[in-house]
Scaffold this motif. Structure first.
Motif, PDB file in Angstrom:
ATOM      1  N   PHE A  13       0.842  -1.197   0.000  1.00  0.00           N
ATOM      2  CA  PHE A  13       0.000   0.000   0.000  1.00  0.00           C
ATOM      3  C   PHE A  13       0.875   1.244   0.000  1.00  0.00           C
ATOM      4  CE2 PHE A  13      -2.685   3.359   1.428  1.00  0.00           C
ATOM      5  CZ  PHE A  13      -3.995   3.000   1.166  1.00  0.00           C
ATOM      6  N   ASP A  14       1.900   1.242   0.824  1.00  0.00           N
ATOM      7  CA  ASP A  14       2.783   2.411   0.921  1.00  0.00           C
ATOM      8  C   ASP A  14       3.541   2.649  -0.383  1.00  0.00           C
ATOM      9  OD1 ASP A  14       3.761   4.503   2.758  1.00  0.00           O
ATOM     10  OD2 ASP A  14       5.694   3.563   2.396  1.00  0.00           O
ATOM     11  N   GLN A  15       3.933   1.587  -1.055  1.00  0.00           N
ATOM     12  CA  GLN A  15       4.614   1.735  -2.347  1.00  0.00           C
ATOM     13  C   GLN A  15       3.680   2.382  -3.373  1.00  0.00           C
ATOM     14  OE1 GLN A  15       5.845  -2.284  -3.220  1.00  0.00           O
ATOM     15  NE2 GLN A  15       7.755  -2.119  -2.032  1.00  0.00           N
ATOM     16  N   TRP A  16       2.467   1.904  -3.431  1.00  0.00           N
ATOM     17  CA  TRP A  16       1.487   2.498  -4.346  1.00  0.00           C
ATOM     18  C   TRP A  16       1.198   3.949  -3.954  1.00  0.00           C
ATOM     19  CZ3 TRP A  16      -2.633  -2.029  -4.643  1.00  0.00           C
ATOM     20  CH2 TRP A  16      -2.103  -3.043  -5.452  1.00  0.00           C
ATOM     21  N   TRP A  17       1.123   4.190  -2.651  1.00  0.00           N
ATOM     22  CA  TRP A  17       0.848   5.536  -2.147  1.00  0.00           C
ATOM     23  C   TRP A  17       1.923   6.521  -2.609  1.00  0.00           C
ATOM     24  CZ3 TRP A  17      -3.389   7.543  -0.096  1.00  0.00           C
ATOM     25  CH2 TRP A  17      -3.318   8.731   0.630  1.00  0.00           C
ATOM     26  N   GLN A  18       3.165   6.090  -2.591  1.00  0.00           N
ATOM     27  CA  GLN A  18       4.261   6.957  -3.020  1.00  0.00           C
ATOM     28  C   GLN A  18       4.199   7.246  -4.519  1.00  0.00           C
ATOM     29  OE1 GLN A  18       6.008   8.424  -0.714  1.00  0.00           O
ATOM     30  NE2 GLN A  18       4.957   7.164   0.819  1.00  0.00           N
ATOM     31  N   LYS A  19       3.723   6.301  -5.304  1.00  0.00           N
ATOM     32  CA  LYS A  19       3.589   6.491  -6.752  1.00  0.00           C
ATOM     33  C   LYS A  19       2.398   7.384  -7.108  1.00  0.00           C
ATOM     34  CE  LYS A  19       5.453   1.963  -8.176  1.00  0.00           C
ATOM     35  NZ  LYS A  19       5.098   0.693  -8.876  1.00  0.00           N
ATOM     36  N   ALA A  20       1.388   7.375  -6.274  1.00  0.00           N
ATOM     37  CA  ALA A  20       0.137   8.063  -6.582  1.00  0.00           C
ATOM     38  C   ALA A  20       0.289   9.582  -6.505  1.00  0.00           C
ATOM     39  CB  ALA A  20      -0.952   7.592  -5.625  1.00  0.00           C
ATOM     40  N   GLN A  21      -0.653  10.266  -7.134  1.00  0.00           N
ATOM     41  CA  GLN A  21      -0.668  11.728  -7.166  1.00  0.00           C
ATOM     42  C   GLN A  21      -1.728  12.262  -6.209  1.00  0.00           C
ATOM     43  OE1 GLN A  21       1.578  13.524  -9.097  1.00  0.00           O
ATOM     44  NE2 GLN A  21       2.430  11.475  -9.461  1.00  0.00           N
ATOM     45  N   ALA A  22      -1.371  13.312  -5.465  1.00  0.00           N
ATOM     46  CA  ALA A  22      -2.343  13.939  -4.564  1.00  0.00           C
ATOM     47  C   ALA A  22      -3.514  14.493  -5.367  1.00  0.00           C
ATOM     48  CB  ALA A  22      -1.674  15.046  -3.764  1.00  0.00           C
ATOM     49  N   VAL A  23      -4.703  14.331  -4.863  1.00  0.00           N
ATOM     50  CA  VAL A  23      -5.905  14.813  -5.548  1.00  0.00           C
ATOM     51  C   VAL A  23      -6.310  16.153  -4.942  1.00  0.00           C
ATOM     52  CG1 VAL A  23      -8.316  14.336  -6.113  1.00  0.00           C
ATOM     53  CG2 VAL A  23      -6.668  12.451  -5.978  1.00  0.00           C
ATOM     54  N   SER A  24      -6.183  17.209  -5.724  1.00  0.00           N
ATOM     55  CA  SER A  24      -6.570  18.541  -5.260  1.00  0.00           C
ATOM     56  C   SER A  24      -7.876  19.003  -5.876  1.00  0.00           C
ATOM     57  CB  SER A  24      -5.465  19.552  -5.581  1.00  0.00           C
ATOM     58  OG  SER A  24      -5.184  19.556  -6.970  1.00  0.00           O
ATOM     59  N   SER A  25      -8.293  18.334  -6.942  1.00  0.00           N
ATOM     60  CA  SER A  25      -9.582  18.615  -7.584  1.00  0.00           C
ATOM     61  C   SER A  25      -9.987  17.392  -8.389  1.00  0.00           C
ATOM     62  CB  SER A  25      -9.494  19.847  -8.496  1.00  0.00           C
ATOM     63  OG  SER A  25      -8.563  19.620  -9.538  1.00  0.00           O
ATOM     64  N   LEU A  26     -11.257  17.306  -8.708  1.00  0.00           N
ATOM     65  CA  LEU A  26     -11.752  16.157  -9.449  1.00  0.00           C
ATOM     66  C   LEU A  26     -11.918  16.490 -10.917  1.00  0.00           C
ATOM     67  CD1 LEU A  26     -14.491  14.700  -7.056  1.00  0.00           C
ATOM     68  CD2 LEU A  26     -12.123  13.982  -7.328  1.00  0.00           C
ATOM     69  N   PRO A  27     -11.657  15.523 -11.791  1.00  0.00           N
ATOM     70  CA  PRO A  27     -11.901  15.745 -13.224  1.00  0.00           C
ATOM     71  C   PRO A  27     -13.393  15.756 -13.508  1.00  0.00           C
ATOM     72  CG  PRO A  27     -11.283  13.459 -12.836  1.00  0.00           C
ATOM     73  CD  PRO A  27     -11.127  14.163 -11.520  1.00  0.00           C
ATOM     74  N   LYS A  28     -13.741  15.942 -14.734  1.00  0.00           N
ATOM     75  CA  LYS A  28     -15.137  15.915 -15.141  1.00  0.00           C
ATOM     76  C   LYS A  28     -15.774  14.601 -14.712  1.00  0.00           C
ATOM     77  CE  LYS A  28     -18.084  16.384 -19.238  1.00  0.00           C
ATOM     78  NZ  LYS A  28     -18.107  16.528 -20.724  1.00  0.00           N
ATOM     79  N   SER A  29     -17.023  14.678 -14.279  1.00  0.00           N
ATOM     80  CA  SER A  29     -17.716  13.490 -13.787  1.00  0.00           C
ATOM     81  C   SER A  29     -17.719  12.392 -14.830  1.00  0.00           C
ATOM     82  CB  SER A  29     -19.163  13.835 -13.407  1.00  0.00           C
ATOM     83  OG  SER A  29     -19.190  14.794 -12.380  1.00  0.00           O
ATOM     84  N   PRO A  30     -17.580  11.122 -14.411  1.00  0.00           N
ATOM     85  CA  PRO A  30     -17.611  10.002 -15.359  1.00  0.00           C
ATOM     86  C   PRO A  30     -18.996   9.836 -15.957  1.00  0.00           C
ATOM     87  CG  PRO A  30     -17.634   9.191 -13.108  1.00  0.00           C
ATOM     88  CD  PRO A  30     -17.388  10.669 -13.030  1.00  0.00           C
ATOM     89  N   SER A  31     -19.090   9.019 -16.986  1.00  0.00           N
ATOM     90  CA  SER A  31     -20.367   8.817 -17.658  1.00  0.00           C
ATOM     91  C   SER A  31     -21.374   8.158 -16.728  1.00  0.00           C
ATOM     92  CB  SER A  31     -20.175   7.934 -18.904  1.00  0.00           C
ATOM     93  OG  SER A  31     -19.850   6.615 -18.504  1.00  0.00           O
ATOM     94  N   GLU A  32     -22.657   8.381 -16.996  1.00  0.00           N
ATOM     95  CA  GLU A  32     -23.701   7.784 -16.171  1.00  0.00           C
ATOM     96  C   GLU A  32     -23.673   6.268 -16.263  1.00  0.00           C
ATOM     97  OE1 GLU A  32     -27.548   9.337 -16.813  1.00  0.00           O
ATOM     98  OE2 GLU A  32     -27.014  11.416 -16.384  1.00  0.00           O
ATOM     99  N   THR A  33     -23.177   5.747 -17.362  1.00  0.00           N
ATOM    100  CA  THR A  33     -23.093   4.288 -17.514  1.00  0.00           C
ATOM    101  C   THR A  33     -22.217   3.691 -16.428  1.00  0.00           C
ATOM    102  OG1 THR A  33     -23.337   4.504 -19.893  1.00  0.00           O
ATOM    103  CG2 THR A  33     -22.487   2.414 -19.063  1.00  0.00           C
ATOM    104  N   ILE A  34     -21.066   4.308 -16.174  1.00  0.00           N
ATOM    105  CA  ILE A  34     -20.149   3.806 -15.151  1.00  0.00           C
ATOM    106  C   ILE A  34     -20.747   3.977 -13.761  1.00  0.00           C
ATOM    107  CG2 ILE A  34     -17.896   4.120 -14.079  1.00  0.00           C
ATOM    108  CD1 ILE A  34     -16.821   4.997 -16.764  1.00  0.00           C
TER     109      ILE A  34
END
Length: 385
Positions: free
Chosen positions: A129-150
């Motif tokens: 988990f910590d290895q993945w955490w180090q690779k991941a990017q901090a989320v400061s805002s959300l992208p456009k909402s995903p499609s309603e299908t998802i």
């Protein structure tokens, strides 16, 4: 030995461990559903400042619902990161680990046949988990909402319910304890910056009682009432203000003004009220005096705002029930959201504000007074409440 969980046992075990968490709640899930369902799945213990709350998700090919994201971001101890192509679902609570097929959505835990394995010897999972955490990017805002299908496929309530999500009724209590944590952080800063008011110390004020007086000064007694406009919105501080320690300078300046205006003994009524409650409680359950119950209620400031509740509390509750509930609250080894909700549920018309104020009066060294004055004061100094 590893344990396999499914169905109702899966959600019940996860919620139970989240409610009892003492230091860590780490979650990896590419799909994170609406906040109402998330609360039922993981409760509200994640709000507490002593909980290291990490959320690893995938905002590009998965999603985190905007309402959940907004609520998570309101807690200063929360960190959210995004790892592209994340597919694993991991729930690490203290030293308990669940590897499962279930995303953090109401759909997964209530309307799908999911399975999970409780892993013993979690060190390798923590490392991963910590290895993945180090690779991941901090989320400061959300992208456009995903499609309603998802979103309809992964987070929908239109499907047949197979398992019941646990009830979540302690939201106000969880928020109170979260605010207590933030108050304590501020109080520590206040003490380090000011050294405290020596007159108040001599008179017997605890640190939290002095800070409550300070917040009351900012809201009511300072000529400009600087915190009064922050009853809802947090005061925005620039990076330059933070780096120049503007908050610390303002705390010291307002402290000096408060100290100049403080007349010895002017806060005695607070100490008298606290001492009276501590003298009356706990009750002798067999013969609680209605007069003393009324005295305790008279000490609760919130019942002046909702004065119609006081006579109802006295007339529509058995004195023994009131005494038993109050004793349960103040005699508990520690106070959590569940206990507060139990006490509120046992006394008609005795609400959240009354319970929290009673806790603060009885334990002035352990629990602060959370009210409009203190919340506005913390927002004035940039704290998210």
């Amino acid at each position: 030995m590893n344990t396999i969980l499914s169905g109702q046992n899966l959600i019940n075990a996860l919620r139970e461990h989240c409610d009892q968490a003492k230091k860590r709640i780490w979650i990896a899930s590419p799909y994170i559903g609406n906040f109402k369902d998330v609360q039922k799945i993981i409760g509200g213990n994640w709000m507490r400042s002593h909980i290291d709350f990490r959320v690893l998700t995938d905002v590009e090919s998965g999603f985190i619902r905007r309402d959940t994201y907004a609520q998570f971001k309101e807690s200063p101890n929360t960190e959210i990161r995004s790892l592209l192509s994340l597919h694993a679902k991991i729930y690490l609570i203290d030293d308990w680990c669940l590897l499962t097929s279930a995303n953090l959505t109401g759909m997964a835990f209530s309307a799908r046949h999911e399975v999970g394995q409780v892993v013993s010897g979690i060190e390798r999972v923590v490392t991963l988990f910590d290895q993945w955490w180090q690779k991941a990017q901090a989320v400061s805002s959300l992208p456009k909402s995903p499609s309603e299908t998802i979103t309809n496929k992964e987070d929908s309530t239109k499907y047949k319910v197979l398992y019941k999500l646990p009830k979540y009724t302690s939201g106000a209590s969880d928020q109170f304890l979260k605010k207590c944590d933030q108050f304590k952080v501020f109080a520590s800063l206040y003490e380090s910056v000011t050294g405290r008011n020596q007159q108040m110390i001599q008179e017997g004020f605890s640190l939290y009682e002095e800070v409550d007086y300070f917040f009351n000064y900012l809201y009511h007694d300072h000529p400009k009432q600087p915190s009064k406009e922050y009853t809802k919105e947090v005061r925005s501080l620039s990076r330059r203000q933070v780096e120049s320690k503007q908050v610390e300078k303002e705390i010291l300046r307002y402290f000096e003004l408060m100290s100049m205006s403080y007349a010895p003994g002017s806060g005695q009524w607070r100490l008298d009220r606290r001492n009276r409650i501590r003298k009356i409680l706990p009750f002798e359950i067999q013969s609680p005096k209605k007069k003393e119950i009324r005295e305790v209620l008279d000490c609760l400031h919130c019942l002046y705002s909702y004065s119609w509740n006081k006579p109802k509390i006295l007339s529509e509750n058995n004195p023994r029930s009131i005494a038993r509930a109050w004793n349960k609250l103040i005699n508990a080894p520690f106070i959590d959201a569940q206990l507060i909700e139990e006490v509120i549920g046992e006394i008609k018309y005795f609400g959240m504000s009354s319970a929290c104020e009673l806790i603060a009066w009885y334990y002035p060294e352990k629990y602060p007074m959370i009210n409009l004055n203190s919340e506005s004061g913390m927002r004035f100094f940039g704290y998210t409440i």
